[in-house]
Design a protein around this motif. Sequence first.
Motif, short mmCIF file in Angstrom:
data_model
loop_
_atom_site.label_atom_id
_atom_site.label_comp_id
_atom_site.label_asym_id
_atom_site.label_seq_id
_atom_site.Cartn_x
_atom_site.Cartn_y
_atom_site.Cartn_z
N LEU A 113 3.23 -4.14 1.26
CA LEU A 113 2.87 -4.57 2.72
C LEU A 113 1.44 -4.72 2.83
CD1 LEU A 113 3.62 -3.97 5.70
CD2 LEU A 113 2.70 -1.43 5.61
N ILE A 114 1.16 -5.77 3.78
CA ILE A 114 -0.04 -6.06 4.28
C ILE A 114 0.28 -5.95 6.03
CG2 ILE A 114 -2.15 -7.73 4.69
CD1 ILE A 114 -1.43 -8.86 2.03
N GLY A 115 -0.67 -5.09 6.41
CA GLY A 115 -0.37 -4.86 7.91
C GLY A 115 -1.70 -4.90 8.57
N SER A 116 -1.81 -5.59 9.80
CA SER A 116 -3.09 -5.68 10.65
C SER A 116 -2.99 -5.20 12.01
CB SER A 116 -3.37 -7.50 10.63
OG SER A 116 -2.47 -7.95 11.52
N THR A 117 -4.11 -4.57 12.40
CA THR A 117 -3.98 -3.95 13.77
C THR A 117 -5.36 -4.09 14.42
OG1 THR A 117 -3.74 -1.68 14.72
CG2 THR A 117 -4.51 -1.56 12.53
N THR A 118 -5.54 -3.95 15.78
CA THR A 118 -6.87 -3.85 16.18
C THR A 118 -7.07 -2.44 16.73
OG1 THR A 118 -5.59 -4.42 18.47
CG2 THR A 118 -6.76 -6.20 17.30
N GLU A 119 -6.22 -1.37 16.41
CA GLU A 119 -6.29 -0.04 16.89
C GLU A 119 -6.86 0.90 15.81
OE1 GLU A 119 -5.58 0.42 20.25
OE2 GLU A 119 -5.31 -1.54 20.51
N ASN A 120 -7.16 1.84 16.22
CA ASN A 120 -7.73 2.99 15.27
C ASN A 120 -6.57 3.41 14.46
OD1 ASN A 120 -8.34 5.44 13.91
ND2 ASN A 120 -10.06 5.58 15.30
N VAL A 121 -6.45 3.25 13.18
CA VAL A 121 -5.42 3.43 12.37
C VAL A 121 -4.90 4.87 12.30
CG1 VAL A 121 -5.78 1.26 10.58
CG2 VAL A 121 -6.88 3.44 10.00
N ASN A 122 -6.08 5.70 12.37
CA ASN A 122 -5.78 6.95 12.53
C ASN A 122 -5.02 7.68 13.42
OD1 ASN A 122 -7.52 7.67 10.03
ND2 ASN A 122 -9.22 7.29 11.29
N PHE A 123 -4.97 6.82 14.63
CA PHE A 123 -3.97 7.24 15.78
C PHE A 123 -2.89 6.28 15.86
CE2 PHE A 123 -8.34 8.40 16.91
CZ PHE A 123 -8.41 9.72 16.90
N SER A 124 -2.71 5.04 15.57
CA SER A 124 -1.79 4.07 15.56
C SER A 124 -0.62 3.85 14.41
CB SER A 124 -2.31 2.94 16.06
OG SER A 124 -3.26 2.45 14.99
N ILE A 125 -1.04 4.41 13.29
CA ILE A 125 -0.16 4.11 12.21
C ILE A 125 0.22 5.43 11.68
CG2 ILE A 125 -0.14 3.25 9.79
CD1 ILE A 125 -0.87 1.10 12.23
N PHE A 126 1.67 5.68 11.48
CA PHE A 126 2.31 6.83 10.93
C PHE A 126 1.51 7.30 9.89
CE2 PHE A 126 6.32 8.46 8.77
CZ PHE A 126 6.29 9.72 9.51
N ASN A 127 1.34 8.58 9.72
CA ASN A 127 0.60 9.12 8.43
C ASN A 127 0.98 8.93 7.38
OD1 ASN A 127 -1.88 10.61 7.55
ND2 ASN A 127 -0.27 11.90 7.05
N ALA A 128 2.39 8.94 7.02
CA ALA A 128 3.21 8.95 5.80
C ALA A 128 2.83 7.46 5.31
CB ALA A 128 4.55 9.10 5.82
N LEU A 129 2.95 6.30 6.02
CA LEU A 129 2.72 5.17 5.89
C LEU A 129 1.29 4.60 5.39
CD1 LEU A 129 3.69 2.07 5.72
CD2 LEU A 129 3.27 1.84 8.16
N LEU A 130 0.16 5.48 6.31
CA LEU A 130 -1.17 5.22 6.25
C LEU A 130 -1.62 5.73 4.76
CD1 LEU A 130 -3.84 4.25 7.48
CD2 LEU A 130 -4.00 6.62 8.53
N SER A 131 -0.91 6.79 4.32
CA SER A 131 -1.45 7.45 3.07
C SER A 131 -0.89 6.64 2.13
CB SER A 131 -0.71 8.83 3.10
OG SER A 131 0.59 8.72 2.72
#
Length: 418
Positions: A124-142
């Motif tokens: 996976l490569i994801g892109s976002t303009t938002e703060n990843v700590n709040f906008s991305i599900f923690n299990a995916l972020l880890s």
Amino acid sequence: MKPLADRVRPVELNEIVGQNHIIGEGKLLNRIVQSKIIPNMIFFGPSGTGKTTIANIIAKSSNKKFYKINGTNTNIDDIKHVISQIGTLHTMNGILLYIDELHYLTKRQQQSILEYIENGDITLIGSTTENVNFSIFNALLSRCTTIEFKALNAHDLIEGLKRAISLEETRLDIKIAYEDNAIDYIAEVSGGDLRRSLNTLELIINTYAIYNPEEIHIDIQKAVECSQSKITNYDRDGDGHYNLLSFFQKSIRGSDEQASVHALARLIKSGDLTSICRRLLVIASEDIGLAYPQAISIVKSCTDAALQLGLPEARIPLSQATILLASLPKSNTAYKAINAALDDLDRFDVGHIPYHLCDSHSNSSIKNKAVYLYPHDYPNSYVKQQYMPENIKNKTYYKHGNNKFEQSMKSYWNNIKG
């Protein structure tokens, strides 16, 4: 025809402008491309900084089947379609899935790809303009490496504009002359967004090539006309909102009048009067507090006036309140006192209210062990008695600040209380 920003999109990392902290000889993204071993990554940062372009370059360097979806319009069926391709003939080397605007995916949509990321079927490569700590599900972020993209500076944008001009000259077989101050202006008003600056350049080329198909001259007048006005990055529901309000408060707290007014101007440009007024009222009590108790009254008057006036006149009382707060002495003693008291309520049993301080009518069954002493019956309206609950009777929440007003109160009560 594709927009200019797509036509001139870089195809090699060395064509990217900016992002020198992650791109360049020996830098992280160069090493990833050279290794051809692509980790799960999330790119986060402002729009127009190269996230999508670099994802495309990385995809080209890998030998995986590349799929691209956009979080704003995708659904679970789109994700299921990608998953269904696992193990097929054309995905034997694996799948590289790029999800633009990743933060728009629901928690369920993000969860649906976790298993396949974990076992390596999907990279996976994801892109976002938002703060990843709040906008991305923690299990995916880890399970992903997060890489920050920074807003481009004017020098980066100028480099990108000149590259685009050179490519368009070749494509159109036309001479595109430009004045340096015109290119500087386009870069300055684009807010760190290369896509915006290229859109302005494209508008100039498209609307002036009809007058002279052999040569276009970009001067400051054309630049101003096609740029219209500077666009300030501001998203009331995103990080920009909180970053700007934080910048505003911290500049006032730091007693920097110039930065405070600049931050206010940015907020005014957004038109968000309510947030400005609320933050000023908070600052009056949190950061000035008892160093100048009248601040809250003055700021309340200024914010009431601003809300009644509306913009553009509201800028005047808001500026008055901002400069006053930035210029005043600071004290956060009231802020710290209430936080400490609230913290104690959560941490342990503070005990009951002293009986002699309870309401005598509603607590008639209580036999007071001490009689309440009415302070106004005593000199200076003060008499010593216990007010704090027994469990925390020696606790100190409020400590006088080192400013004229609080020190004068401290001196007064020291004399009275001995």
